[in-house]
Write a protein that holds these residues in place. Structure first.
Motif, short mmCIF file in Angstrom:
data_model
loop_
_atom_site.label_atom_id
_atom_site.label_comp_id
_atom_site.label_asym_id
_atom_site.label_seq_id
_atom_site.Cartn_x
_atom_site.Cartn_y
_atom_site.Cartn_z
N MET A 1 1.02 -1.22 -0.10
CA MET A 1 -0.12 -0.16 -0.02
C MET A 1 1.06 1.42 0.01
O MET A 1 1.65 1.23 0.28
N GLN A 2 0.21 2.35 -0.59
CA GLN A 2 1.20 3.71 -0.50
C GLN A 2 0.48 4.50 0.78
O GLN A 2 -0.51 4.60 0.97
N LEU A 3 1.65 5.30 1.39
CA LEU A 3 1.11 5.84 2.25
C LEU A 3 2.00 7.34 2.08
O LEU A 3 3.09 7.45 2.02
N LEU A 4 1.04 8.47 2.49
CA LEU A 4 1.31 9.81 2.55
C LEU A 4 1.81 10.01 3.64
O LEU A 4 0.97 10.29 4.70
N ASP A 5 3.19 10.55 4.02
CA ASP A 5 3.51 10.78 5.50
C ASP A 5 3.31 12.49 5.42
O ASP A 5 3.69 13.31 4.47
N THR A 6 2.76 12.92 6.33
CA THR A 6 2.82 14.52 6.55
C THR A 6 3.27 14.91 7.98
O THR A 6 3.36 14.36 8.96
N PRO A 7 3.74 16.13 8.00
CA PRO A 7 4.17 16.73 9.30
C PRO A 7 3.14 16.90 10.32
O PRO A 7 1.97 17.01 10.03
N GLY A 8 3.48 16.74 11.57
CA GLY A 8 2.54 16.81 12.77
C GLY A 8 2.09 18.48 12.71
O GLY A 8 2.69 19.42 12.28
N ILE A 9 0.69 18.43 13.18
CA ILE A 9 0.04 19.73 12.71
C ILE A 9 -0.95 19.92 14.03
O ILE A 9 -1.70 19.22 14.55
N LEU A 10 -0.46 21.12 14.61
CA LEU A 10 -1.39 21.70 15.77
C LEU A 10 -2.25 22.88 15.29
O LEU A 10 -2.14 23.24 14.15
N TRP A 11 -3.70 22.76 16.00
CA TRP A 11 -4.41 23.89 15.81
C TRP A 11 -4.11 25.25 16.16
O TRP A 11 -3.42 25.27 17.01
N PRO A 12 -4.81 26.21 15.54
CA PRO A 12 -4.63 27.79 15.96
C PRO A 12 -4.61 27.93 17.39
O PRO A 12 -3.88 28.72 17.97
N LYS A 13 -5.73 27.46 17.92
CA LYS A 13 -6.10 27.87 19.29
C LYS A 13 -6.54 26.81 20.23
O LYS A 13 -7.59 26.08 19.69
N PHE A 14 -6.20 26.69 21.39
CA PHE A 14 -6.39 25.41 22.28
C PHE A 14 -7.71 25.98 22.99
O PHE A 14 -8.00 27.18 23.52
N GLU A 15 -8.89 25.18 23.11
CA GLU A 15 -10.01 25.54 23.72
C GLU A 15 -9.99 25.64 25.31
O GLU A 15 -10.74 26.46 25.91
N ASP A 16 -8.96 24.85 25.77
CA ASP A 16 -8.70 25.25 27.13
C ASP A 16 -7.27 25.01 27.56
O ASP A 16 -6.44 24.33 26.78
N ARG A 17 -6.78 25.80 28.73
CA ARG A 17 -5.46 25.72 29.32
C ARG A 17 -5.06 24.00 29.33
O ARG A 17 -3.63 23.91 29.08
N GLN A 18 -5.60 23.26 29.78
CA GLN A 18 -5.34 21.65 29.96
C GLN A 18 -4.76 21.19 28.76
O GLN A 18 -3.73 20.37 28.86
N THR A 19 -5.43 21.43 27.86
CA THR A 19 -4.98 20.82 26.47
C THR A 19 -3.73 21.22 26.14
O THR A 19 -2.64 20.37 25.78
#
Length: 252
Positions: A137-155
């Protein structure tokens, strides 16, 4: 889509944007770094996530545990695709996840060679690349991505504890102090045993100072070396040296 999450923080390490973008695709969810997480919690989380309709596997890429089950899940996808279409071709996959979730180690297991650079820090994978798995099978590897804003401090804290956010942009002393507070609450015996402190304080700062004195992280004048203590606690938690710990407990 193969979604890789850190088994120690199964909620905080799931990028909500990726979930929205891939919701129409068949998904396999991997609880990566399962060897560092609480084994009881691994089982509880797997059962809980499977109830959401996800195909879940807890994987230990250091020993290869769970890899065979991933290949079986991929074969099931292939068989379903072949039954639905006349044109038989290998399934193409994408692997996604937050930085330092364990994607590169998993890829190396799936390809059977060192196809991806591995590092215990975020940002190791720089660009996209197509790879061939052992099953063709063919696999596309991608860089790790964080989202722009965390909903809470604990995350944000949970991601930082596990190394998904670069330490350079965090106050490591404060970060380690917050981690010690969590460990005192849920894994006090492990923390006490690791640093050989029989009566470890219930207060986070006092416990941190006890660890510093036990390790000899003291400046002249009996001043605590908080930075060295902080780096030690964070490094030993991330490496699993303190013990198998899950920060987000499914039964909490």
């Amino acid at each position: 889509v193969i979604e890789v999450v850190d088994a120690r923080i199964p909620v905080s390490s799931r990028n909500p944007i990726l979930a929205e973008l891939t919701e129409r695709k068949p998904r396999i969810l991997i609880l990566s770094k399962a060897d560092l997480a609480d084994p009881v919690q691994n089982k509880v989380w797997a059962e809980r996530l499977e109830k959401e309709g996800l195909d879940v596997t807890a994987a230990d890429c250091r020993t290869g545990k769970g890899i065979d089950r991933i290949f079986r899940a991929l074969q099931n996808l292939q068989d379903k695709r072949d039954a639905e279409t006349a044109r038989k071709r290998p399934v193409r996959l994408m692997i996604v996840g937050v930085p330092n979730a364990g994607k590169s180690s998993l890829i190396n297991r799936l390809t059977g060679k060192k196809s991806a650079q591995v590092g215990n820090r975020p940002g190791v994978t720089r660009g996209k690349q197509w790879l061939t798995l052992k099953n063709g099978m063919q696999l596309l590897d991608t860089p790790g991505i964080l989202w722009p804003k965390f909903e809470d401090r604990q995350t944000g804290l949970d991601l930082a504890f596990c190394g998904s956010i670069k330490d350079e942009i965090m106050d490591v002393e404060t970060l380690a102090l917050e981690l010690i507070k969590v460990l005192l609450k849920d894994y006090r015996k492990l923390l006490s045993a690791r640093y050989k402190i029989d009566e470890i304080s219930e207060d986070g700062l006092e416990a941190m100072e006890q660890i510093a004195r036990k390790r000899g992280f003291i400046f002249s004048g009996n001043r605590i070396d908080y930075e060295r203590t902080a780096n030690t606690v964070l490094d030993e938690f991330r490496a699993g040296t303190i013990g198998r710990i899950t920060l987000e407990r499914a039964d909490a």
